[in-house]
Design an enzyme around this catalytic site. Structure first.
Site, PDB file in Angstrom:
ATOM      1  N   GLU B  49       0.824  -1.209   0.000  1.00 27.28           N
ATOM      2  CA  GLU B  49       0.000   0.000   0.000  1.00 27.28           C
ATOM      3  C   GLU B  49       0.860   1.263   0.000  1.00 27.28           C
ATOM      4  OE1 GLU B  49      -0.629  -2.584   2.031  1.00 27.28           O
ATOM      5  OE2 GLU B  49      -2.735  -3.159   1.785  1.00 27.28           O
ATOM      6  N   GLN B 112      -8.965  -6.491  11.555  1.00 31.73           N
ATOM      7  CA  GLN B 112      -8.479  -5.462  10.623  1.00 31.73           C
ATOM      8  C   GLN B 112      -9.210  -4.127  10.804  1.00 31.73           C
ATOM      9  OE1 GLN B 112      -8.171  -7.208   6.600  1.00 31.73           O
ATOM     10  NE2 GLN B 112      -6.085  -7.811   7.153  1.00 31.73           N
ATOM     11  N   LYS B 161     -17.464  -1.054   5.275  1.00 28.11           N
ATOM     12  CA  LYS B 161     -17.565  -2.122   4.275  1.00 28.11           C
ATOM     13  C   LYS B 161     -18.985  -2.284   3.731  1.00 28.11           C
ATOM     14  CE  LYS B 161     -16.148  -6.996   3.934  1.00 28.11           C
ATOM     15  NZ  LYS B 161     -17.212  -7.864   3.530  1.00 28.11           N
TER      16      LYS B 161
END
Lengths: 175, 564
Positions: B49, B112, B161
């Site tokens: 990333e 996460q 999400k």
């Protein structure tokens, strides 16, 4: 707050900051203050006459006008900050609220009531062992009030930090 | 139009004219990546990333457009931090879209999960946590507006999400309405009139150009003003390219490793026209003794930069796109014959700069960094974009690589981020496919994002990677030599890493140069090759970057070196 050593030449200013009432806005303001190592005496926030606007009142301690300018311009860069006005530089009324819980048996209650009356404070809670007193006023008055209880056992203190409005009809948002 | 949140994100990007996204998939962005797949949205998969965010940064600096990054929640997002901070310090417009855990899991220390808004608040221009899908179009519109207007900077959008999966009626707003931010910075014309009067009174004016001129695309106005005045010009590290290296009166970069000519001119001038720069400690030396004889004029968009580090005598607060054309116009109407009046000063400043240019001492067969970089400069076309990593090679590139155009020298200035170079170079090449791109890096920096050779190979991105390989962390070692009794504490790299094999393992051809004559015999052929390649150049270990202004010293107290 106030974790820096206070210096003799520090000046205090009360800033009224109008911000968008959005999640995260307080994080943005307080994060900036700590990142830039500004010295904040107090900070308080609340709703205003417009539901989508929050007013944050901060008292900053600065060493110079240049440092004050940095506080104002850096805060001004935050996207959610709508307006900043330095109320210390205008005719204004500043107030702070304090609640003090004091240990008080039968023998000390009368003395405490005396002090409370002199300061035009209020006793808002009482039990056989303690009283809670409330006072609104300028910071210096509140400091003086707390000093008067030096000989008593203060159990705890809660202070709001100063809030202020300018005198006259013009609101901060129109300044 | 009905669509899910993921499609809404991509439709918004299309509306913003985004032609490529840099990113890395993961759990919280699976729906977003499914939309990338279905809509065939142009996307470059980096290998980390951090590579994605630096690539977007290189793309943004080279093109002036907003760089866009996708990353997943938690570690995906935290891997962006160094890159966001790098972009923030150098005012680079980015929009980073990170996945967050689904709404019901926020705040539960879920798998996460990381507080991305909390973590990125100090290093972004603004950030958002999107918990409702219907907010997406407005937030994206605002994010791009905030990133690219005013003083540009990175904006993070953290999206729960489940928002990507939620269906909305997509309507992209035409405008933004932000109470506290207009993005427009037109100032007070009287401030410009005061500058014109100051120029008329001055005898020794110097123009000091910074990154703001690159960012605002006002290099042409700057050049016209310099042409009208006939005054010398110096630059900050990020200002390189705003004025051509072979332009009249150009003295080179100023500051800690700046040229003798520039630093002396700053200390001697009586009017310093500072344009879009922020007086970093790397540029001022001892602040109290910076430009002691000069009236300092600060052209600046960001009010918080004025009087932050150096007190300005005059300020012109506003966008350079507003102030520089006005200054140019006002100067054209003044009857003063600036050029002949300033000619003796220009002559003096240029002559002094020529007496002690950046230099190096030849030593036998060794390839000297200055010789290598100058040679590459002479072999590559004028429109070459030079990208650097951070350390000695960065300063040598700034000193020896001639840059002629704005947005053609890309380097991490404020943060000094090692590992910036390789991904930034690939991003720059994707943004500017017609310009040759060369990366100068070191054997320290390259290892910090060397995984991106794989990205370069996969996408056949034509970047020439030049490693100045001295088997040591050069800048650390230089300070250890100068200030820590030559103790090479943890700075020696021992030279066991074979960079040719490393790049070839990931699909990029590699070559090694060890002798001076190879600069003539081999280097030209390598640079003429099509496609990406690595050139590992062995250089001496104990070369110092000079001149050098030691910390806390005045600019004129620099340690000189080179040919003098």
């Amino acid at each position: 707050m106030g974790d820096k050593v206070q210096m003799e030449n520090m000046q205090k200013y009360l800033l009224a900051i109008l911000v968008d009432n959005k999640p995260g806005v307080l994080t943005h303001v307080s994060g900036l203050i700590s990142r830039r190592a500004f010295n904040i005496e107090s900070i308080s926030a609340g709703y205003t006459e417009e539901p989508e606007v929050t007013r944050i009142n901060i008292v900053v301690s600065v060493e110079s006008d240049r440092e004050l300018e940095q506080v104002v311009t850096q805060l001004g860069k935050l996207i959610d900050v709508i307006k900043i006005v330095n109320l210390t530089k205008l005719p204004s009324i500043a107030r702070e609220l304090v609640l003090i819980k004091i240990k008080a048996g039968k023998e000390s209650r009368a003395d405490i009531k005396n002090i409370v009356e002199i300061f035009r404070a209020k006793i808002v809670d009482i039990s056989p062992e303690n009283v809670v007193v409330e006072l609104t006023g300028q910071q210096s008055k509140i400091d003086g009030f707390i000093d008067m209880f030096a000989d008593y056992e203060i159990i705890e203190i809660a202070r709001t930090g100063a809030i202020a409005l300018s005198r006259g009809p013009v609101p901060v948002k129109e300044m | 139009m009905k669509m899910n949140g993921a499609q809404a994100v991509l439709e918004s990007l299309k509306k913003e004219g985004v032609d490529v996204v840099f990113g890395y998939p993961g759990g919280a962005v699976l729906t977003l990546y499914d939309a990338v797949y279905k809509m065939k949205f142009p996307h470059i998969l980096t290998r980390h990333e951090q590579g994605a965010v630096h690539a977007a940064d290189g793309y943004a600096r080279a093109t002036g457009k907003v760089g866009v990054v996708f990353a997943t929640s938690g570690p995906g997002a935290t891997n962006l931090i160094t890159g966001i901070s790098t972009a923030s310090m150098d005012s680079v417009p980015l929009v980073c879209i990170t996945g967050q855990v689904a709404n019901p899991y926020i705040g539960k220390d879920s798998f996460q999960e990381a507080d991305v808004c909390g973590i990125t608040t100090p290093i972004t221009k603004h950030n958002y946590l999107v918990k409702k899908a219907k907010e997406l179009p407005r937030v994206l519109k605002e994010a791009f507006f905030i990133a690219r207007t005013g003083r540009p900077g990175p904006v993070v959008i953290d999206v729960a999400k489940d928002v990507f999966d939620t269906e909305i009626d997509f309507n992209y707003p035409e405008t933004v309405s932000l109470k506290g931010y207009s993005g427009e910075y037109e100032g007070d014309e009287a401030e410009i009139d005061a500058v014109v009067r100051a120029i008329q009174k001055a005898k020794k004016p110097l123009v000091f150009t910074g990154g703001g001129v690159n960012t605002s695309d006002t290099a042409q106005e700057l050049r016209d003003i310099v042409q009208r005045l006939g005054v010398p010009v110096t630059t900050t590290l990020l200002g390189i390219g705003t004025y051509p290296a072979d332009g009249e009166g150009f003295l080179g970069m100023a500051g800690m490793h700046g040229s003798y000519g520039s630093n002396m001119a700053i200390q001697e001038c009586d009017l310093l026209l500072c344009i879009g720069m922020r007086f970093s400690d790397r540029v001022t030396g001892k602040v109290a003794a910076f430009a002691p004889h000069a009236k300092i004029v600060h052209f600046e968009l960001d009010a918080a930069e004025v009087n932050k580090n150096v007190e300005a005598d005059l300020r012109v607060l506003g966008d350079l796109r507003w102030s520089l054309p006005l200054l140019k116009d006002k100067l054209s109407k003044v009857p003063d014959d600036f050029r002949s009046r300033f000619a003796p000063w220009l002559e003096q400043a240029v002559t002094r700069a020529k007496e002690k240019p950046f230099g190096y001492v030849e030593e036998g067969e060794a390839i000297k960094p200055g010789a290598l970089i100058s040679k590459i400069g002479s072999l590559m076309p004028r429109d070459t974009i030079a990208v650097t990593d951070v350390g000695q090679h960065q300063m040598w590139a700034a000193q020896f690589f001639n840059v002629y155009e704005p947005r053609h020298f890309l380097t991490s200035g404020g943060q000094g981020t090692m590992g910036y170079g390789l991904p930034a170079a690939l991003g720059a090449k994707l943004g500017k496919p017609d310009s040759p791109v060369v990366l100068f890096t070191g054997d320290g920096s390259i290892m910090m994002n060397c995984q991106e050779f794989a990205t370069i190979a996969d996408n056949d991105i034509d970047v020439k990677v030049v490693i100045l390989h001295n088997c040591i962390l050069g800048m650390v070692a230089q300070w250890q030599r100068l200030f820590y009794s030559h103790h090479y504490s943890q700075s020696e790299l021992k030279g066991k890493t074979d960079f040719v094999k490393l790049s070839e393992a990931m699909g990029v051809k590699g070559y090694r140069l060890t002798k001076k004559e190879e600069l003539e015999t081999v280097l030209p052929k390598l640079l003429a090759e099509k496609g990406p390649l690595l050139i590992d150049v062995m250089v001496p270990e104990d070369e110092d970057v000079l001149p050098m202004v030691p910390g806390g010293k005045r600019l004129d107290q620099m340690v000189l070196g080179g040919k003098d």
